[in-house]
Design an enzyme around this catalytic site. Structure first.
Site, PDB file in Angstrom:
ATOM      1  N   HIS A 515      -8.890  18.156   6.638  1.00 43.98           N
ATOM      2  CA  HIS A 515     -10.226  17.572   6.571  1.00 43.98           C
ATOM      3  C   HIS A 515     -10.147  16.104   6.156  1.00 43.98           C
ATOM      4  O   HIS A 515     -10.802  15.686   5.220  1.00 43.98           O
ATOM      5  CB  HIS A 515     -11.110  18.356   5.590  1.00 43.98           C
ATOM      6  CG  HIS A 515     -11.311  19.790   5.957  1.00 43.98           C
ATOM      7  ND1 HIS A 515     -11.818  20.718   5.081  1.00 43.98           N
ATOM      8  CD2 HIS A 515     -11.068  20.453   7.112  1.00 43.98           C
ATOM      9  CE1 HIS A 515     -11.876  21.894   5.684  1.00 43.98           C
ATOM     10  NE2 HIS A 515     -11.422  21.758   6.912  1.00 43.98           N
ATOM     11  N   ASN A 516      -9.340  15.333   6.863  1.00 44.30           N
ATOM     12  CA  ASN A 516      -9.254  13.893   6.616  1.00 44.30           C
ATOM     13  C   ASN A 516     -10.464  13.214   7.247  1.00 44.30           C
ATOM     14  O   ASN A 516     -10.892  13.585   8.337  1.00 44.30           O
ATOM     15  CB  ASN A 516      -7.986  13.312   7.243  1.00 44.30           C
ATOM     16  CG  ASN A 516      -6.774  14.200   7.036  1.00 44.30           C
ATOM     17  OD1 ASN A 516      -6.679  15.265   7.617  1.00 44.30           O
ATOM     18  ND2 ASN A 516      -5.842  13.754   6.218  1.00 44.30           N
TER      19      ASN A 516
END
Length: 588
Positions: A515-516
C-alpha cells in the site's frame, strides 16, 4: 536509434488494474489505445489453475507474481543522513508484474475512503485549529471531494461485484453496516461473505464493549455475479489462497475477471508485453508529450508516438518514469521546493495475536477479505483533542488464510526452531487469530522519493531512492489503537495474547502491505502538487498519471477502491472534457 512506429491516439504505460480501467473507458470513446506492459501476459485459465496456483513456496516465498529485484529495484534509507542501499529482495511490499499487475495478488479488501480523507487539512483545522497540524506534516486537501467520487466508487463496486453490508444509503443508516461511512447512492451489489468462527468471535467481543462491528467489503465473491460488462464471476470457495496468489476459481475481482474478457476483443485496443517504457517523450516546448520510448524483450528500442500518454504503472514506477523523463521538479526536503516525489506515504500495521486455546477456528477455511471490522478509531470518527495525532485506522478480525508456511501463531517465549517450536506451532494453529490495524500514515517533509546518485538500472537511469521512516504521528496513533485492540482481544476471553507493534523505525525487510502511495500527488495548485484534480499533469496537459501515486496521504484503509474511483473519474474527464477541448482542465 529507436525505430519510430505508427502513431496511436493513446498509449498506456503499464497494464495492471488502472491500465485495464483506462483502456476500457478510452476505447469506449472510440480512441485507438495501445498498452505497453513490461511483464508477460497472464490469464486465469492457464496461469492460475487451482491445480498449481495454491503453491505457497512458489508464489508467496519465491514471488512468481512479483517484481524481481534483479531486474527492477530501488534504494532505501530511513533518513537523509544515511546511505541508501538497493533492495536485493522484496520484503515490506510486493509490487506485481505482468498483465493485471498487483491486483492479481491482492486480498480483495475493497474500501472507500472517508469523506474526511479528501478534505483532511481543512476539516482538521476547522475542528481542532491549525496547531493540530505539525509544521513538518505536509498535509493537504486532495482537490476532489468524496461526493464527487461517490458515483465512481459505485461504478467500481458494480464492475467488481463487491460484497458487503451498506451502513449509509442516501443518508439513511442501515443496521449491520459501517455507521461511519460516507453516504452511498446504492447498497453493495452482492451480500456480505459468510463469516467463520474467528471473525464471529471478534464481532461479538467488539460489540460487547460498545463498538460497531460490520463485515469487510469484499472482492471475493459471496455469490455468483455478472457485472455490467457481461463478465461473470463465481462464488468464493474459501480456499485462503488470495493475497500473493492469483485466483483460479474466477472468484476474486481483477482485471482478468472483470474487464479483460471484453477489452481484449476490441479492434481499437492493442497490447505489447515484455516491453519496458524507458522515457516519456516531449516536444521542444516540453509542454506536450509526443509519445514514449520503450525497449522490447530482445533489446530493440522503439518510439511510440501518441496524442495522449497515460502513465498507470505501480506508484514507484509512475514517479520514477516522470523523474527520469525530466518532467516536473523533484522535491527537495531541505528547501521544500519541488513537488515530484513529495508526500510519499505507507501504512503502519501492528497486530495482537489472540490464543483462544479451547475454540477451534479452522483457519484454512479463509478468504482474502473474510473478516469483521470496527471503524470507531479511523479517520476523524473520534475526538482527537489532546491525543497528539490525527487520523487512525480500522481494526479487523480477519481469517484470511491458514496457509501452513505463513500462518504462524506462537506465544511469547517460543524458540525460533526445533522441537519446542514445532510443538507450539501445532498446538496453536487451529485455535489462534490476529486482531490487526490498517493504520493511516500522514505525509512528512522528510519522507520522499528521489533519484539515487550512486546506483543505476540496466538502461543507465538512476534508481529510485526511497527515504521513509515512521514519525511521531504514526507511533502515537499506534500506541492509542493498540490499547483498543487489546481491549477487543481481552473481550474474546483468550488464554493469552501477544502484542506485535511496528517500529519505532520502519523496516523494509518484513512484509506489511503493498500500500505505497504518493510521490505524484494531486492538489489544487501546481505549487503543491504534480497533477490536478483530474490526474492531469500540470505542466504537460496531454499526460495523465493514474494510481496511488496521486494520494496526498495514506488513509486507514486499503487503497484499491480509491485508486479505482480516481481512475474512472480521470477517464470520465478525458472523455467528456479533454477530448472536446484538449488542454489544461484546470486553469492556473
Amino acid at each position: 536509434m529507436a525505430q519510430k512506429l505508427p502513431a496511436v491516439d493513446v498509449v498506456l504505460v503499464g497494464f495492471g488494474w488502472t491500465g485495464a480501467i483506462m483502456g476500457h473507458e478510452l476505447t469506449e470513446a472510440g480512441l485507438e489505445v495501445l498498452a505497453i506492459e513490461r511483464g508477460s501476459l497472464r490469464e486465469t485459465s492457464t496461469d492460475f489453475a487451482p491445480t498449481f496456483i495454491q503453491d505457497e513456496l512458489r508464489y508467496r516465498y519465491r514471488g512468481h507474481l512479483f517484481e524481481q529485484t534483479a531486474q527492477e529495484t530501488l534504494t532505501f534509507r530511513n533518513t537523509s543522513d544515511q546511505k541508501a542501499l538497493p533492495m536485493r529482495r522484496l520484503g515490506s511490499f510486493l509490487p506485481g508484474t505482468g498483465v493485471g499487475g498487483s491486483i492479481l495478488h491482492w486480498n480483495g479488501q475493497a474500501w472507500r475512503f472517508l469523506p474526511y480523507d479528501f478534505e483532511i487539512r481543512s476539516q482538521t483545522i476547522a475542528r481542532y485549529g491549525e496547531g493540530m497540524v505539525p509544521q513538518d506534516m505536509t498535509l493537504q486537501d486532495w482537490g476532489v471531494t468524496y461526493d464527487e467520487l461517490e458515483p465512481y466508487y459505485t461504478r467500481w463496486e458494480e464492475l467488481c461485484g463487491i460484497a458487503g453490508q451498506a451502513g449509509n444509503v442516501n443518508g439513511q443508516k442501515k443496521s449491520g453496516g459501517n455507521p461511519f461511512e460516507g453516504r452511498r447512492s446504492k447498497s453493495y451489489p452482492t451480500p456480505p461473505m459468510k463469516q467463520t468462527y474467528g471473525p464471529t468471535l471478534f464481532a461479538e467481543a467488539a460489540g460487547s464493549i460498545g463498538l460497531h462491528p460490520f463485515p469487510c467489503p469484499s472482492a471475493n465473491m459471496s455469490q455468483a455475479y455478472t457485472n455490467p460488462l457481461g463478465v461473470s464471476l463465481a462464488p468464493c470457495t474459501y480456499c485462503g489462497f488470495c493475497e500473493k496468489f492469483g485466483c483460479g476459481n474466477y472468484s476474486k475481482a481483477s482485471a482478468q475477471t472483470t474487464i479483460l474478457p471484453v477489452l481484449m476483443q476490441k479492434k481499437n485496443f492493442g497490447l505489447r508485453t515484455e516491453s519496458e517504457v524507458t522515457a516519456i517523450n516531449l516536444d521542444s516546448s516540453r509542454k506536450h508529450a509526443t509519445g514514449v520510448t520503450y525497449v522490447d524483450m530482445h533489446g530493440n528500442e522503439y518510439e511510440q508516438p501518441a496524442d495522449l500518454v497515460v502513465v498507470c504503472a505501480y506508484i514507484t514506477h509512475n514517479v520514477h518514469l516522470l523523474m527520469t523523463s525530466g518532467i516536473g521538479t523533484i522535491y527537495d526536503p531541505s528547501t521544500g521546493q519541488g513537488t515530484l516525489g513529495k508526500n510519499y506515504c505507507y501504512q503502519i500495521t501492528p497486530s495482537v495475536d489472540v490464543f483462544l486455546g479451547d475454540k477451534v477456528l479452522n483457519p484454512f477455511v479463509g478468504a482474502g477479505a473474510l473478516g469483521m471490522i470496527v471503524d470507531d478509531w479511523n479517520g476523524d470518527n473520534f475526538d482527537h483533542s489532546g491525543l497528539g495525532f490525527i487520523h487512525g485506522g480500522y481494526i479487523a478480525g480477519y481469517v484470511t488464510t491458514g496457509r501452513p508456511i505463513e500462518t504462524e501463531f506462537l506465544p511469547e517465549g517460543t524458540p525460533k526452531w526445533g522441537a519446542k517450536w514445532k510443538k507450539a506451532f501445532i498446538e496453536n494453529y487451529l485455535t489462534s487469530m490476529s486482531v490487526s490495524l490498517m493504520g493511516a500514515v500522514m505525509p512528512n517533509a522528510a519522507n520522499h522519493l528521489d533519484l539515487d546518485p550512486s546506483f543505476r538500472d540496466v538502461y543507465g537511469r538512476p534508481l529510485m531512492r526511497m527515504t521513509y521512516d515512521f514519525k511521531q504521528n504514526e507511533l502515537k496513533m499506534q500506541d492509542f489503537t493498540m490499547a483498543k485492540m487489546v481491549d477487543i482481544a481481552k473481550a474474546m476471553k483468550p488464554r493469552e495474547i501477544k502484542k506485535s507493534p511496528r517500529g519505532p523505525h520502519y523496516d523494509i525487510e518484513t512484509y506489511q502491505s503493498t500500500h505505497n502511495t504518493g510521490g505524484a500527488i494531486m492538489g489544487v495548485t501546481p505549487q503543491q502538487s504534480v497533477v490536478n484534480r483530474y490526474l492531469q499533469h500540470w505542466d504537460v496537459s496531454n499526460l495523465f498519471v493514474v494510481g496511488a501515486s496521486a494520494f496526498p496521504h495514506n488513509s486507514g484503509y486499503n487503497p484499491t477502491g480509491t485508486v479505482s474511483a480516481l481512475a474512472l473519474w480521470a477517464a470520465d474527464a478525458i472523455r467528456n472534457q479533454y477530448l472536446k477541448r484538449p488542454g489544461p482542465l484546470v486553469q492556473t
